[in-house]
Enzyme design. Sequence first.
Site, mmCIF file in Angstrom:
data_model
loop_
_atom_site.group_PDB
_atom_site.id
_atom_site.type_symbol
_atom_site.label_atom_id
_atom_site.label_comp_id
_atom_site.label_asym_id
_atom_site.label_seq_id
_atom_site.Cartn_x
_atom_site.Cartn_y
_atom_site.Cartn_z
ATOM 1 N N ILE A 251 1.020 -1.158 -0.015
ATOM 2 C CA ILE A 251 0.025 -0.060 0.036
ATOM 3 C C ILE A 251 1.022 1.165 0.046
ATOM 4 C CG2 ILE A 251 -1.694 1.437 1.196
ATOM 5 C CD1 ILE A 251 -2.753 -1.420 2.131
ATOM 6 N N VAL B 189 -5.478 4.372 6.870
ATOM 7 C CA VAL B 189 -5.977 3.443 5.951
ATOM 8 C C VAL B 189 -5.460 1.744 6.173
ATOM 9 C CG1 VAL B 189 -6.464 4.734 3.856
ATOM 10 C CG2 VAL B 189 -4.051 3.536 3.979
ATOM 11 N N ARG C 240 -5.123 -0.222 9.980
ATOM 12 C CA ARG C 240 -5.820 -0.828 11.079
ATOM 13 C C ARG C 240 -6.064 0.435 12.182
ATOM 14 N NH1 ARG C 240 -7.389 -3.776 7.614
ATOM 15 N NH2 ARG C 240 -7.306 -6.196 7.643
ATOM 16 N N ASP D 33 -10.056 5.948 7.455
ATOM 17 C CA ASP D 33 -10.833 4.964 6.990
ATOM 18 C C ASP D 33 -11.009 3.885 7.900
ATOM 19 O OD1 ASP D 33 -12.425 3.425 4.727
ATOM 20 O OD2 ASP D 33 -10.714 2.025 4.836
ATOM 21 N N GLU E 93 -14.418 0.019 16.036
ATOM 22 C CA GLU E 93 -14.913 -0.003 14.786
ATOM 23 C C GLU E 93 -16.059 -0.969 14.751
ATOM 24 O OE1 GLU E 93 -12.878 -1.384 10.970
ATOM 25 O OE2 GLU E 93 -11.824 0.209 11.294
ATOM 26 N N HIS F 179 -14.145 2.139 7.018
ATOM 27 C CA HIS F 179 -13.352 0.990 6.505
ATOM 28 C C HIS F 179 -14.046 0.503 4.971
ATOM 29 C CE1 HIS F 179 -10.985 -2.724 8.139
ATOM 30 N NE2 HIS F 179 -10.794 -2.306 6.829
ATOM 31 N N ALA G 195 -11.966 1.288 2.215
ATOM 32 C CA ALA G 195 -11.120 1.587 1.232
ATOM 33 C C ALA G 195 -10.976 0.490 0.090
ATOM 34 C CB ALA G 195 -9.609 1.648 2.026
HETATM 35 N N1 NAP Z 1 -8.331 0.283 4.962
HETATM 36 C C1 NAP Z 1 -8.480 -0.974 4.438
HETATM 37 O O1 NAP Z 1 -9.729 -1.399 3.961
HETATM 38 C C2 NAP Z 1 -7.367 -1.729 4.237
HETATM 39 C C3 NAP Z 1 -7.171 -2.686 2.955
HETATM 40 C C4 NAP Z 1 -5.986 -3.210 2.636
HETATM 41 C C5 NAP Z 1 -5.240 -3.346 3.851
HETATM 42 N N2 NAP Z 1 -5.390 -2.465 5.154
HETATM 43 C C6 NAP Z 1 -4.235 -2.849 5.958
HETATM 44 O O2 NAP Z 1 -3.019 -2.345 5.635
HETATM 45 C C7 NAP Z 1 -2.071 -3.159 6.128
HETATM 46 C C8 NAP Z 1 -0.768 -2.881 5.253
HETATM 47 O O3 NAP Z 1 -0.894 -3.609 4.007
HETATM 48 P P1 NAP Z 1 0.157 -3.849 3.038
HETATM 49 O O4 NAP Z 1 -0.259 -4.792 1.826
HETATM 50 O O5 NAP Z 1 0.920 -2.566 2.443
HETATM 51 O O6 NAP Z 1 1.196 -4.704 3.527
HETATM 52 P P2 NAP Z 1 2.955 -4.934 3.361
HETATM 53 O O7 NAP Z 1 2.991 -4.808 2.092
HETATM 54 O O8 NAP Z 1 3.075 -6.087 4.243
HETATM 55 O O9 NAP Z 1 3.583 -3.785 4.004
HETATM 56 C C9 NAP Z 1 3.769 -3.528 5.109
HETATM 57 C C10 NAP Z 1 4.778 -2.498 5.311
HETATM 58 O O10 NAP Z 1 4.505 -2.167 7.047
HETATM 59 C C11 NAP Z 1 6.061 -2.141 7.447
HETATM 60 N N3 NAP Z 1 6.042 -2.610 8.779
HETATM 61 C C12 NAP Z 1 5.601 -3.635 9.195
HETATM 62 N N4 NAP Z 1 5.889 -3.786 10.638
HETATM 63 C C13 NAP Z 1 6.270 -2.650 11.225
HETATM 64 C C14 NAP Z 1 6.755 -1.964 12.202
HETATM 65 N N5 NAP Z 1 6.758 -2.709 13.422
HETATM 66 N N6 NAP Z 1 7.599 -0.787 11.995
HETATM 67 C C15 NAP Z 1 7.636 -0.236 10.934
HETATM 68 N N7 NAP Z 1 7.210 -0.802 9.815
HETATM 69 C C16 NAP Z 1 6.487 -1.678 9.892
HETATM 70 C C17 NAP Z 1 6.592 -3.020 6.496
HETATM 71 O O11 NAP Z 1 8.240 -2.938 6.764
HETATM 72 P P3 NAP Z 1 9.251 -3.792 5.735
HETATM 73 O O12 NAP Z 1 9.077 -3.256 4.310
HETATM 74 O O13 NAP Z 1 10.459 -3.299 6.303
HETATM 75 O O14 NAP Z 1 8.848 -5.368 5.961
HETATM 76 C C18 NAP Z 1 6.117 -2.761 5.141
HETATM 77 O O15 NAP Z 1 6.822 -1.851 4.814
HETATM 78 C C19 NAP Z 1 -2.700 -4.389 6.115
HETATM 79 O O16 NAP Z 1 -1.802 -5.345 7.081
HETATM 80 C C20 NAP Z 1 -4.007 -4.212 6.593
HETATM 81 O O17 NAP Z 1 -4.263 -4.307 7.789
HETATM 82 C C21 NAP Z 1 -6.404 -1.879 5.063
#
Ligand code: NAP
Length: 284
Positions: free
Chosen positions: A123, A198, A200, A223, A228, A247, A249
């Site tokens: 994202i 966007v 959690r 979002d 929630e 929620h 998005a």
């Molecule tokens: N609003 C909605 O409807 C919606 C829709 C989709 C997703 N989401 C949420 O968005 C989250 C992220 O999605 P994504 O697909 O982008 O996940 P992703 O591809 O796994 O990316 C997560 C990012 O967060 C970083 N991260 C993880 N733990 C961390 C920490 N402790 N400190 C700092 N950075 C940290 C990771 O670092 P590294 O790159 O170094 O590993 C990575 O850059 C999902 O897990 C979900 O909960 C919400």
Amino acid sequence: VGVDRYDGSTPLPTSVDEVEFFVLPLVLGPGPAAILDQLPRLRVVQALSAGVEDIVPLVPPNVALCNASSVHSTSTAEMAVALVLAAQRDLVAVSRRDFVPDARLIWPSLADRRVLILGYGAIGRAVEARLAGFECEVRRVARRARPDEHVDDLAALPRLLAEVEIVIVCLPLTSATRGLVNAAFLATLPDGALVVNVARGPVIDTAALVAEVQNGRLRAALDVTDPEPLPTGHPLRTSSAVLVTPHVAGRTNALAPRLRDFVHDQVLRYVHGEPLHDVVTDGY
Ligand SMILES: NC(=O)c1ccc[n+]([C@@H]2O[C@H](COP(=O)([O-])OP(=O)(O)OC[C@H]3O[C@@H](n4cnc5c(N)ncnc54)[C@H](OP(=O)(O)O)[C@@H]3O)[C@@H](O)[C@H]2O)c1
């Protein structure tokens, strides 16, 4: 490939002993989630969501879990940019038919603003790609610093928070990120900064955010929230400094066709013994 459907409302299909690849529903109902440990030949659990914090504990050992991060990033990043623009230009208030613009009123732009993308995964990257035309300055933070991509780790936060005007939270919910955006984090942001979430809700300490928006120092566009859904009368719903969507998005008409294509591709990959996409390796 033989395909059986099971939504929890009917008896288990007779193929239950043969199932190797199990696609969970987008909204995880109790039925499908409860049978993950009853499939003796299970090799892959394919979630249709990006966040899998509720699914990880249910997946048996030696079974791969894949999420659909690469699909959700599109709609979620679109929403992130929509929230930023709507908040910066105060579109909800300004679009009221009785709104008469005072000639002295100006709104914060996105152009020339410094934007922190907190969480630079699927994202976060998609948000940056969409911001590319807006002439803003982007900073990036992830778990691991990656100098080649200009990504910092959390150690850089104090410096970055003091200089950015917009923070877009794109982190998964883990024990390390729960409450990461707390009172100290928010206090480091400059007056008038915008906090967008966007990811959690529990990544942000709600009480700390409420305090900062109620005293008029910060703004928010969310979002996702904690709790929630937000109860009627909750300060995040009533504050004029906060824009909230429930929620949604991911809910665009781009999602279903992309998820179908993605699952199709994943099953083909599995059948041909090719590496799967979006394998969950770090517990989120
Ligand atoms: N609003 C909605 O409807 C919606 C829709 C989709 C997703 N989401 C949420 O968005 C989250 C992220 O999605 P994504 O697909 O982008 O996940 P992703 O591809 O796994 O990316 C997560 C990012 O967060 C970083 N991260 C993880 N733990 C961390 C920490 N402790 N400190 C700092 N950075 C940290 C990771 O670092 P590294 O790159 O170094 O590993 C990575 O850059 C999902 O897990 C979900 O909960 C919400």
